[in-house]
Design a protein around this motif. Structure first.
Motif, PDB file in Angstrom:
ATOM      1  N   ASP A  98    -101.428 -15.457   4.908  1.00 45.94           N
ATOM      2  CA  ASP A  98    -102.603 -14.618   4.591  1.00 45.94           C
ATOM      3  C   ASP A  98    -102.399 -13.134   4.909  1.00 45.94           C
ATOM      4  O   ASP A  98    -103.335 -12.345   4.774  1.00 45.94           O
TER       5      ASP A  98
ATOM      6  N   LEU B 202    -101.003  -9.269   4.372  1.00 47.94           N
ATOM      7  CA  LEU B 202    -100.848  -8.397   3.199  1.00 47.94           C
ATOM      8  C   LEU B 202     -99.368  -8.128   2.937  1.00 47.94           C
ATOM      9  O   LEU B 202     -98.603  -7.886   3.869  1.00 47.94           O
TER      10      LEU B 202
ATOM     11  N   PRO C 118     -99.838  -2.192  -2.092  1.00 50.57           N
ATOM     12  CA  PRO C 118    -100.180  -3.605  -1.908  1.00 50.57           C
ATOM     13  C   PRO C 118     -99.722  -4.473  -3.083  1.00 50.57           C
ATOM     14  O   PRO C 118     -99.855  -4.088  -4.248  1.00 50.57           O
TER      15      PRO C 118
ATOM     16  N   GLY D 288    -100.299  -8.090  -2.833  1.00 50.43           N
ATOM     17  CA  GLY D 288    -101.029  -9.353  -2.747  1.00 50.43           C
ATOM     18  C   GLY D 288    -100.965  -9.868  -1.320  1.00 50.43           C
ATOM     19  O   GLY D 288    -100.604  -9.121  -0.406  1.00 50.43           O
ATOM     20  N   ARG D 289    -101.322 -11.134  -1.135  1.00 52.41           N
ATOM     21  CA  ARG D 289    -101.254 -11.723   0.205  1.00 52.41           C
ATOM     22  C   ARG D 289    -100.362 -12.961   0.188  1.00 52.41           C
ATOM     23  O   ARG D 289    -100.122 -13.531  -0.883  1.00 52.41           O
TER      24      ARG D 289
ATOM     25  N   LEU E 286    -103.505 -20.950  -3.596  1.00 49.35           N
ATOM     26  CA  LEU E 286    -104.751 -20.826  -2.821  1.00 49.35           C
ATOM     27  C   LEU E 286    -105.661 -22.026  -3.068  1.00 49.35           C
ATOM     28  O   LEU E 286    -106.216 -22.589  -2.136  1.00 49.35           O
TER      29      LEU E 286
ATOM     30  N   ARG F 180    -104.624 -25.047  -1.254  1.00 47.44           N
ATOM     31  CA  ARG F 180    -104.974 -25.059   0.176  1.00 47.44           C
ATOM     32  C   ARG F 180    -106.392 -25.587   0.384  1.00 47.44           C
ATOM     33  O   ARG F 180    -106.710 -26.125   1.431  1.00 47.44           O
TER      34      ARG F 180
ATOM     35  N   ALA G  29    -110.603  -7.943   4.832  1.00 43.43           N
ATOM     36  CA  ALA G  29    -109.166  -8.142   5.072  1.00 43.43           C
ATOM     37  C   ALA G  29    -108.947  -8.771   6.443  1.00 43.43           C
ATOM     38  O   ALA G  29    -108.147  -9.702   6.593  1.00 43.43           O
TER      39      ALA G  29
ATOM     40  N   ARG H 123    -109.932 -12.528   6.388  1.00 47.71           N
ATOM     41  CA  ARG H 123    -108.932 -13.393   5.730  1.00 47.71           C
ATOM     42  C   ARG H 123    -107.718 -13.573   6.641  1.00 47.71           C
ATOM     43  O   ARG H 123    -107.191 -14.681   6.774  1.00 47.71           O
ATOM     44  N   GLU H 124    -107.254 -12.487   7.271  1.00 46.63           N
ATOM     45  CA  GLU H 124    -106.052 -12.585   8.101  1.00 46.63           C
ATOM     46  C   GLU H 124    -106.302 -13.388   9.383  1.00 46.63           C
ATOM     47  O   GLU H 124    -105.454 -14.147   9.816  1.00 46.63           O
TER      48      GLU H 124
ATOM     49  N   PHE I 122    -107.557 -18.435   4.513  1.00 48.79           N
ATOM     50  CA  PHE I 122    -108.293 -18.510   3.245  1.00 48.79           C
ATOM     51  C   PHE I 122    -109.367 -19.583   3.277  1.00 48.79           C
ATOM     52  O   PHE I 122    -110.404 -19.441   2.626  1.00 48.79           O
TER      53      PHE I 122
ATOM     54  N   GLN J  91    -109.758  -6.444  -1.122  1.00 50.67           N
ATOM     55  CA  GLN J  91    -109.220  -6.501   0.239  1.00 50.67           C
ATOM     56  C   GLN J  91    -108.856  -7.935   0.618  1.00 50.67           C
ATOM     57  O   GLN J  91    -107.860  -8.183   1.280  1.00 50.67           O
ATOM     58  N   GLY J  92    -109.668  -8.884   0.172  1.00 52.34           N
ATOM     59  CA  GLY J  92    -109.410 -10.286   0.501  1.00 52.34           C
ATOM     60  C   GLY J  92    -108.169 -10.831  -0.179  1.00 52.34           C
ATOM     61  O   GLY J  92    -107.451 -11.651   0.391  1.00 52.34           O
ATOM     62  N   PHE J  93    -107.900 -10.373  -1.404  1.00 52.36           N
ATOM     63  CA  PHE J  93    -106.740 -10.888  -2.140  1.00 52.36           C
ATOM     64  C   PHE J  93    -105.529  -9.940  -2.094  1.00 52.36           C
ATOM     65  O   PHE J  93    -104.509 -10.230  -2.703  1.00 52.36           O
ATOM     66  N   GLY J  94    -105.690  -8.824  -1.406  1.00 54.47           N
ATOM     67  CA  GLY J  94    -104.555  -7.914  -1.234  1.00 54.47           C
ATOM     68  C   GLY J  94    -104.218  -7.091  -2.461  1.00 54.47           C
ATOM     69  O   GLY J  94    -103.056  -6.744  -2.693  1.00 54.47           O
ATOM     70  N   TRP J  95    -105.227  -6.753  -3.259  1.00 55.16           N
ATOM     71  CA  TRP J  95    -104.981  -5.889  -4.422  1.00 55.16           C
ATOM     72  C   TRP J  95    -105.068  -4.431  -3.999  1.00 55.16           C
ATOM     73  O   TRP J  95    -105.592  -4.107  -2.944  1.00 55.16           O
TER      74      TRP J  95
END
Lengths: 131, 407
Positions: A15, A17, A25, A27-28, A55, A58, B71, B74-75, B79, B300-304
């Motif tokens: 999860d 970055l 960036p 993605g994650r 995802l 999961r 962010a 999520r980290e 997820f 921010q949640g998906f890292g875009w």
């Protein structure tokens, strides 16, 4: 290259970055791929995985498989998760820095697809006109 | 503090005040004043107190860890957990966005006489256009400073001479003789309207956009404290003006347009026009912030890539999210759904999802890996926990009772 000697995969990798060399960036980390080479050996981290299917898996493997099949029927071809070799990770800190450049990375294929098919056709998108 | 920091605090306070009032806080406070007199002032005070703590925390998180809230969630929680607040915020933000678009459309109806649902698509288009072409500063400062027109409610309340002892008495909760279900439903709606999760996310994202650092902690504390207190004062003024105009004459509020009487009665026709303008600006500002907020949460949640200062071609997925949400948000209003009912329901539903968003936030705010030596005090944790649990418990009881039409 800076990777800590001891890593907690869930805490330090999953999860987190992903950024490219220029801190863009990408993605994650949606999943981690482990390799098992026999019963007596420790599993090895070989790749990290990014993508909506990972995802979904999961949350629920059954739902993820169903969504994937529906997507294929609807003609979605870019559903497969992208895998990145562990060796491509340059630094593990607040973010995971990959030894790649964003504009060539398959991790941003969705972003590029959206840009080409939708955003660039809307006026005022910030794209400079070619002379 | 240096002169530059004092100027930043002043600007932050002005934008906080201008951005505080929106369709939900106006509707819930007016409805509360009309039905229960000064009895629900405590709900505005409690909501504002909790919001001050939450806003200060989100600014501190951004300044110390450089993480915006989604962010960090999520980290820290993965997820599996992040999917729940993401889903809840998607639904609630969409409902609240529809309410805000409804508020702008009602303001336009008041000024032009053209029915509100005709305005839904043009309003949505202008919101989208401003986000598509504008920068973060235009949205943060421009619209919020114009939002100071909501000060008209303080003028209207003061001109009605309500008596400070009456307002003061409302700081302590008292139960009404009847309509208990509606009393609790309105209390929940007021708290939901005041502690909007989008404000917290928007503030932390803004702090990351403005590249805050440890030196911004004092200005952050002052902005949160002074700005939100003034904002809460305007909400109380809406409630007080409603008491003086509606409750004293035993008039109930059935439509949003009636709320204009709060300002028209003491200030005449100019009050009516200023109310229309204030409603348009306040709701328009909130709609911009909400649209940006949901795009921030996803990106921010998906890292875009995300930033309102980036061109659309540099952050395609970020721009796509707010584009979809704005046009989805205008649909309920376009189909003529009553904005007042939609607003009251959305605000109560907001209170219901608060624990999902606030409790992980509190855990992060007490984690030294993110905050180093700037983790929360026990007092801040206790205040936020108490208000959020109280609001959620009230929502669980009051929403079904209100839907079933209990008294």
């Amino acid at each position: 290259m800076s990777k800590p000697q001891k890593l907690h995969l869930i805490r330090d990798v999953l999860d987190k970055l992903l950024v490219d060399r220029d801190n863009v960036p990408l993605g994650r980390v949606d999943g981690i791929v482990l390799l098992l080479r026999g019963e007596q050996t420790q599993p090895r981290v070989v790749q990290i995985e990014c993508g909506m299917v990972t995802l979904w898996r999961r949350l629920s493997i059954r739902w993820a498989d169903r969504t994937y099949r529906i997507g294929r029927r609807l003609g979605l071809r870019r559903q497969r998760p992208v895998r990145v070799d562990w060796s491509k990770i340059d630094n593990i800190g607040r973010e995971l820095t990959l030894d790649v450049l964003a504009k060539h990375s398959p991790l941003l294929a969705g972003e590029r697809w959206l840009l080409e098919r939708v955003i660039r056709h809307i006026p005022g998108n910030g794209m400079k006109k070619e002379t | 503090m240096k002169p530059k920091q004092i100027f930043e605090v002043a600007l932050g306070v002005v934008t906080s005040v201008g951005g505080f009032l929106e369709v939900g806080s106006i509707a819930t406070a007016a409805q509360a004043g009309a039905m229960f007199g000064f009895q629900l002032v405590w709900a505005v005070v409690l909501g504002t107190l909790c919001l001050i703590f939450l806003i200060e925390m989100s600014g501190r998180l951004a300044a110390i860890s450089h993480h915006p809230l989604p962010a960090a969630v999520r980290e820290r929680f993965g997820f599996h957990y992040f999917a729940m607040p993401l889903l809840a915020e998607t639904v609630i933000d969409l409902l609240v966005l529809a309410s805000e678009i409804g508020g702008v459309c009602l303001g336009l109806q008041l000024l032009t006489g053209v029915r509100f649902f005709y305005w839904a698509v043009p309003v949505a288009f202008i919101i989208w256009l401003l986000l598509w072409r504008g920068t973060f500063s235009i949205i943060e400062y421009g619209v919020s400073i114009l939002g100071l027109t909501t000060v008209v409610f303080i003028v209207a309340a003061a001109k009605a001479h309500p008596g400070f002892h009456n307002i003061g008495a409302g700081f302590l909760p008292t139960l009404p003789g009847d309509h208990k279900a509606q009393y609790w439903f309105l209390a929940v709606s007021i708290i939901g309207a005041t502690i909007s999760p989008y404000l917290v996310n928007f503030y932390s994202s803004g702090a990351v956009e403005d590249k805050w650092s440890e030196k911004d902690l004092v200005p952050n504390r002052l902005t949160a404290g002074i700005g939100m207190s003034f904002g809460g004062t305007i909400s109380i003024a809406v409630l007080v003006a409603a008491v003086m105009v509606f409750h004293s004459r035993a008039i109930s509020i059935d439509t949003y347009e009636q709320i204009a009487m709060e300002v028209t009665a003491p200030l005449g026709i100019w009050g009516y026009r200023i109310f229309g303008i204030a409603l348009i600006i306040a709701c328009f500002g909130a709609a911009l912030e909400l649209s940006l907020d949901i795009a921030y949460v996803y990106a921010q949640g998906f890292g875009w890539r995300w930033s309102e200062d980036l061109q659309p071609i540099e952050a395609s997925r970020f721009t796509l999210v707010y584009t979809i949400f704005i046009f989805a948000g205008c649909l309920p209003i376009m189909f003529g759904i009553d904005p007042l009912k939609l607003t009251l329901f959305s605000m109560a539903a907001t209170a219901l999802i608060l624990p999902l968003i606030v409790f992980p936030f509190l855990i992060i705010m007490n984690d030294k890996r993110y905050l180093r030596n700037h983790t929360n005090s026990v007092f801040a944790n206790a205040v936020v926990c108490f208000v959020i649990l109280l609001a959620a418990a009230m929502a669980i009881v009051a929403i079904p009772l209100e839907i079933l039409g209990g008294h």
